[in-house]
Write an enzyme that holds these catalytic residues in place. Sequence first.
Site, PDB file in Angstrom:
ATOM      1  N   ASN A 286       0.994  -1.100   0.214  1.00  0.00           N
ATOM      2  CA  ASN A 286      -0.023  -0.101   0.000  1.00  0.00           C
ATOM      3  C   ASN A 286       0.843   1.415   0.032  1.00  0.00           C
ATOM      4  O   ASN A 286       1.623   1.561   1.002  1.00  0.00           O
ATOM      5  CB  ASN A 286      -0.846   0.033   1.308  1.00  0.00           C
ATOM      6  CG  ASN A 286      -1.683   1.237   1.335  1.00  0.00           C
ATOM      7  OD1 ASN A 286      -1.650   2.118   0.439  1.00  0.00           O
ATOM      8  ND2 ASN A 286      -2.424   1.208   2.568  1.00  0.00           N
ATOM      9  N   TRP A 287       0.985   1.990  -1.112  1.00  0.00           N
ATOM     10  CA  TRP A 287       1.696   3.182  -1.337  1.00  0.00           C
ATOM     11  C   TRP A 287       1.155   4.374  -0.633  1.00  0.00           C
ATOM     12  O   TRP A 287       1.893   5.364  -0.543  1.00  0.00           O
ATOM     13  CB  TRP A 287       2.206   3.287  -2.692  1.00  0.00           C
ATOM     14  CG  TRP A 287       2.858   2.205  -3.251  1.00  0.00           C
ATOM     15  CD1 TRP A 287       3.450   1.079  -2.688  1.00  0.00           C
ATOM     16  CD2 TRP A 287       3.470   2.126  -4.663  1.00  0.00           C
ATOM     17  NE1 TRP A 287       4.273   0.478  -3.635  1.00  0.00           N
ATOM     18  CE2 TRP A 287       4.303   1.130  -4.938  1.00  0.00           C
ATOM     19  CE3 TRP A 287       3.332   2.901  -5.806  1.00  0.00           C
ATOM     20  CZ2 TRP A 287       4.777   0.808  -5.894  1.00  0.00           C
ATOM     21  CZ3 TRP A 287       3.966   2.884  -6.995  1.00  0.00           C
ATOM     22  CH2 TRP A 287       4.754   1.574  -7.241  1.00  0.00           C
ATOM     23  N   LYS A 288      -0.099   4.097  -0.281  1.00  0.00           N
ATOM     24  CA  LYS A 288      -0.696   5.438   0.303  1.00  0.00           C
ATOM     25  C   LYS A 288      -0.441   6.698  -0.423  1.00  0.00           C
ATOM     26  O   LYS A 288      -0.512   6.507  -1.697  1.00  0.00           O
ATOM     27  CB  LYS A 288      -0.294   5.697   1.657  1.00  0.00           C
ATOM     28  CG  LYS A 288      -0.305   4.505   2.632  1.00  0.00           C
ATOM     29  CD  LYS A 288      -0.259   4.797   3.987  1.00  0.00           C
ATOM     30  CE  LYS A 288      -0.130   3.446   4.717  1.00  0.00           C
ATOM     31  NZ  LYS A 288      -0.128   3.548   6.274  1.00  0.00           N
TER      32      LYS A 288
ATOM     33  N   HIS B 197      -9.473   0.954   5.416  1.00  0.00           N
ATOM     34  CA  HIS B 197      -8.095   1.158   5.994  1.00  0.00           C
ATOM     35  C   HIS B 197      -8.446   2.158   7.192  1.00  0.00           C
ATOM     36  O   HIS B 197      -9.075   3.117   7.317  1.00  0.00           O
ATOM     37  CB  HIS B 197      -7.093   1.780   5.170  1.00  0.00           C
ATOM     38  CG  HIS B 197      -5.961   1.774   5.614  1.00  0.00           C
ATOM     39  ND1 HIS B 197      -5.375   2.647   6.464  1.00  0.00           N
ATOM     40  CD2 HIS B 197      -4.874   0.979   5.186  1.00  0.00           C
ATOM     41  CE1 HIS B 197      -3.897   2.233   6.840  1.00  0.00           C
ATOM     42  NE2 HIS B 197      -3.616   1.464   5.883  1.00  0.00           N
TER      43      HIS B 197
ATOM     44  N   GLU C 258      -6.607   4.354   8.426  1.00  0.00           N
ATOM     45  CA  GLU C 258      -6.695   5.883   8.038  1.00  0.00           C
ATOM     46  C   GLU C 258      -7.797   6.446   7.352  1.00  0.00           C
ATOM     47  O   GLU C 258      -8.337   7.678   7.617  1.00  0.00           O
ATOM     48  CB  GLU C 258      -5.326   6.199   7.121  1.00  0.00           C
ATOM     49  CG  GLU C 258      -3.993   5.922   7.688  1.00  0.00           C
ATOM     50  CD  GLU C 258      -2.934   5.289   6.798  1.00  0.00           C
ATOM     51  OE1 GLU C 258      -3.046   5.460   5.640  1.00  0.00           O
ATOM     52  OE2 GLU C 258      -1.958   4.784   7.746  1.00  0.00           O
TER      53      GLU C 258
ATOM     54  N   GLU D  17      -5.120  -5.451  10.721  1.00  0.00           N
ATOM     55  CA  GLU D  17      -4.053  -4.421  10.797  1.00  0.00           C
ATOM     56  C   GLU D  17      -4.391  -3.627  12.349  1.00  0.00           C
ATOM     57  O   GLU D  17      -5.163  -2.808  12.437  1.00  0.00           O
ATOM     58  CB  GLU D  17      -4.241  -3.402   9.614  1.00  0.00           C
ATOM     59  CG  GLU D  17      -3.884  -3.799   8.207  1.00  0.00           C
ATOM     60  CD  GLU D  17      -3.383  -2.811   7.323  1.00  0.00           C
ATOM     61  OE1 GLU D  17      -2.287  -3.057   6.892  1.00  0.00           O
ATOM     62  OE2 GLU D  17      -4.026  -1.733   7.349  1.00  0.00           O
TER      63      GLU D  17
ATOM     64  N   GLY E 244       2.566   1.713  10.605  1.00  0.00           N
ATOM     65  CA  GLY E 244       3.506   2.928  10.565  1.00  0.00           C
ATOM     66  C   GLY E 244       4.271   3.569  11.816  1.00  0.00           C
ATOM     67  O   GLY E 244       4.737   4.658  11.913  1.00  0.00           O
TER      68      GLY E 244
ATOM     69  N   SER F  64       3.662  -2.472  10.301  1.00  0.00           N
ATOM     70  CA  SER F  64       5.074  -2.422  10.350  1.00  0.00           C
ATOM     71  C   SER F  64       5.803  -3.835  10.050  1.00  0.00           C
ATOM     72  O   SER F  64       6.701  -4.356  10.671  1.00  0.00           O
ATOM     73  CB  SER F  64       5.442  -2.086  11.806  1.00  0.00           C
ATOM     74  OG  SER F  64       4.983  -0.643  12.118  1.00  0.00           O
TER      75      SER F  64
ATOM     76  N   GLY G 121       2.862  -1.095   4.180  1.00  0.00           N
ATOM     77  CA  GLY G 121       2.712   0.117   3.898  1.00  0.00           C
ATOM     78  C   GLY G 121       4.269   0.633   3.676  1.00  0.00           C
ATOM     79  O   GLY G 121       4.721   0.408   2.505  1.00  0.00           O
ATOM     80  N   GLY G 122       5.003   1.275   4.455  1.00  0.00           N
ATOM     81  CA  GLY G 122       6.350   1.823   4.474  1.00  0.00           C
ATOM     82  C   GLY G 122       7.140   1.055   3.724  1.00  0.00           C
ATOM     83  O   GLY G 122       8.034   1.447   2.827  1.00  0.00           O
TER      84      GLY G 122
HETATM   85  C1  PEP Z   1      -0.646   0.030   6.126  1.00  0.00           C
HETATM   86  O1  PEP Z   1      -0.951   0.974   6.191  1.00  0.00           O
HETATM   87  O2  PEP Z   1      -1.495  -0.665   5.852  1.00  0.00           O
HETATM   88  C2  PEP Z   1       0.421  -0.522   6.991  1.00  0.00           C
HETATM   89  C3  PEP Z   1       0.418  -1.699   7.160  1.00  0.00           C
HETATM   90  O3  PEP Z   1       1.518   0.432   7.065  1.00  0.00           O
HETATM   91  P1  PEP Z   1       3.111   0.073   7.476  1.00  0.00           P
HETATM   92  O4  PEP Z   1       3.420  -1.142   7.055  1.00  0.00           O
HETATM   93  O5  PEP Z   1       3.902   1.354   7.055  1.00  0.00           O
HETATM   94  O6  PEP Z   1       2.807  -0.177   9.108  1.00  0.00           O
END
Ligand code: PEP
Length: 267
Positions: A24-26, A110, A112, A182, A188, A228, A249-250
């Site tokens: 997920n590049w957001k 999600h 967010e 999640e 994050g 993470s 994500g990251g």
């Molecule tokens: C996400 O936003 O779905 C996520 C899991 O982010 P991260 O891997 O950066 O925690």
Amino acid sequence: MGFEIDYLRRKLLNTMRHKIVAGNWKMNKTLEEAMEIAIALQERKEDVPHGVKVIIAPPALYLANIEMMEEPFFYLSAQNCSHHDFGAFTGEISAAMLDGMNIPFCILGHSERRQYFHETDELIASKIDACLRHNVQPIFCCGEVLEERKDKKHFITVLHQIEKALFHLTADQMEKVIVAYEPVWAIGTGVTASNDEAQEMHAFIRKSIGDHFGKEVSDQIHILYGGSVNPANSEALFACPDVDGGLVGGASLKANDFMTIIKSAAH
Ligand code: PEP
């Protein structure tokens, strides 16, 4: 011939439970930077292990640009869509539009979107319906905030999210949904759920789905862990029996790290 067998084997991934790694590049990266990641991954497509399905969710604006990412090595996903099909909804994109562009997946619910855009379980349920109406597979996110875990309310929170967003579906529809657990406190933050915490919640989600839809559905549903995930922890997380891969994500923004995570799903 070898290529055809390889291709067919990878295509079979659509019909069995297997590992899935989704990135997920957001709302990150310029088009140029996004293309660099896409090209770096595409150049290493042969490194994607058999039995691992990789899904990339770039900003929607770039979906057409990275269309050269090749199935069955990489599949594209949106990060959100409207519950409406078409109409006067400025700024929105719809599942019907994703279908028209042959985008097979869409992340929904999600944390967010729940937190910053006030998305409710009811709205997420109608977005799930819109995706299923248009042949787009939802990647449905659920997870508790830190206080809920501290108060030992994490199971009930997740159960409510699942019930409200998914339990109105038929078993056939449910089979098309990918669930991503999640925990919000892990997204994050660099704090990852332990393998035991992830496995415990995934087993709970699978059982809850089984109690409602039957064991045939729960045995084949994919439940991804997100929060993470990185190249150092992915292998152990993905080895948990009820963890069918990850939503990343990251670490999906660095082609090398993401490819290491993809490869770790094969173990
Ligand atoms: C996400 O936003 O779905 C996520 C899991 O982010 P991260 O891997 O950066 O925690």
